[in-house]
Design an enzyme around this catalytic site. Structure first.
Site, PDB file in Angstrom:
ATOM      1  N   HIS A  88      91.950  69.517  16.665  1.00  0.00           N
ATOM      2  CA  HIS A  88      90.852  70.179  17.295  1.00  0.00           C
ATOM      3  C   HIS A  88      90.875  69.680  18.786  1.00  0.00           C
ATOM      4  CE1 HIS A  88      87.348  71.776  18.534  1.00  0.00           C
ATOM      5  NE2 HIS A  88      87.565  73.004  17.645  1.00  0.00           N
ATOM      6  N   GLU A 158      93.366  77.700  20.674  1.00  0.00           N
ATOM      7  CA  GLU A 158      91.996  77.621  21.254  1.00  0.00           C
ATOM      8  C   GLU A 158      92.104  77.183  22.593  1.00  0.00           C
ATOM      9  OE1 GLU A 158      88.887  77.498  18.010  1.00  0.00           O
ATOM     10  OE2 GLU A 158      89.916  75.442  18.022  1.00  0.00           O
TER      11      GLU A 158
HETATM   12  P1  PGA Z   1      83.164  78.398  18.987  1.00  0.00           P
HETATM   13  O1  PGA Z   1      84.234  76.904  18.486  1.00  0.00           O
HETATM   14  O2  PGA Z   1      83.447  79.601  18.264  1.00  0.00           O
HETATM   15  O3  PGA Z   1      81.843  77.556  18.839  1.00  0.00           O
HETATM   16  O4  PGA Z   1      83.738  78.323  20.166  1.00  0.00           O
HETATM   17  C1  PGA Z   1      85.474  77.106  18.030  1.00  0.00           C
HETATM   18  C2  PGA Z   1      85.986  75.949  17.575  1.00  0.00           C
HETATM   19  O5  PGA Z   1      85.649  74.863  17.981  1.00  0.00           O
HETATM   20  O6  PGA Z   1      86.937  75.818  16.882  1.00  0.00           O
END
Ligand code: PGA
Length: 242
Positions: A88, A158
């Site tokens: 992440h 992401e």
């Molecule tokens: P968020 O976070 O939906 O709050 O933007 C997503 C993540 O960190 O996986």
């Protein structure tokens, strides 16, 4: 159409009281097998007891050494955890996790039979300087280099600049980058059904728009996964899309 996967990354947002409220509000209404919750480690047993599919937010890089403060994939597997988030962006930036560490975590998770959710994505500066392809290629190929079973993992695209900002890329941008990820992974090994999720500010407010992207197999949801009503709306919208 296949039901989309929803993974809730609850980070370190909740107190035990919040968890109790969340479980109370959600438990009789959740009728989807495709929902996975990644709570804080200390709350895992609460979710498991209620029959939720759960994942860790992080894992020790190997099962063998002593790592104060870490949880091994073996330990997690033994209590019924099925998934683990690896790489992440918050771990890459705050804990300096590089591709070698991420590769090690992927290996140990796969060896124990956990399904890793590998997160990749570019920063805003990288996007603005047209480095997205290079960044995704490096993140993917370096962390997957020693992995034989790429078909056993999930990839979450992401963009760092979309996490926790209430800003999302356009559907076209997401589509292009997901297709790019498929192409890059093909350079490593040919996989027919690679599962790719989108994550970054997904919520009940934008899910109608985001669900239009056919190339997405599901969503990794942060902040919007801690409040039961909104989270259930999100799940319902996707269910009704089938
Ligand atoms: P968020 O976070 O939906 O709050 O933007 C997503 C993540 O960190 O996986």
């Amino acid at each position: 159409m296949k039901e989309k996967i929803i993974i809730g990354n609850q980070k370190n947002y909740m107190t035990v009281k919040d968890v109790a409220v969340f479980l109370e509000e959600i438990k009789h209404k959740l009728d989807s097998n495709n929902v996975i919750i990644c709570p804080s480690n200390i709350y895992l047993p609460y979710y498991l007891k209620k029959g939720f599919k759960v994942g860790l937010q992080n894992i020790a890089p190997t099962d063998d050494n002593a790592y104060t403060g870490e949880i091994t994939s073996k330990q997690a597997k033994h209590i019924g955890v099925e998934y683990v988030i690896v790489g992440h962006s918050e771990r890459r930036s705050h804990f300096n996790e590089n591709s070698a560490v991420i590769e090690s975590k992927l290996k140990t998770a796969l060896n124990s039979g956990l399904i890793p959710i590998l997160c990749v994505g570019e920063t805003l500066e990288e996007k603005n300087t047209f480095q997205t392809k290079t960044v995704l290629t490096n993140q993917l190929l370096h962390s997957l280099s020693g992995i034989n079973h790429v078909d056993k993992l999930i990839i979450a695209y992401e963009p760092v600049w979309a996490i926790g900002t209430n800003i999302t890329p356009t559907n076209d941008e997401i589509k292009q980058n997901i297709l790019m990820i498929r192409e890059i992974v093909k350079e490593h090994s040919f996989i027919q059904n690679l599962i790719i999720l989108y994550g970054g500010s997904v919520s009940s407010h934008n899910i109608d728009e985001l669900k239009q992207i056919e190339q997405i197999d599901g969503f990794l949801v942060g902040k919007a996964s801690i409040e039961a009503t909104g989270f259930l709306t999100l799940i319902d919208v996707l269910k009704n899309n089938e």
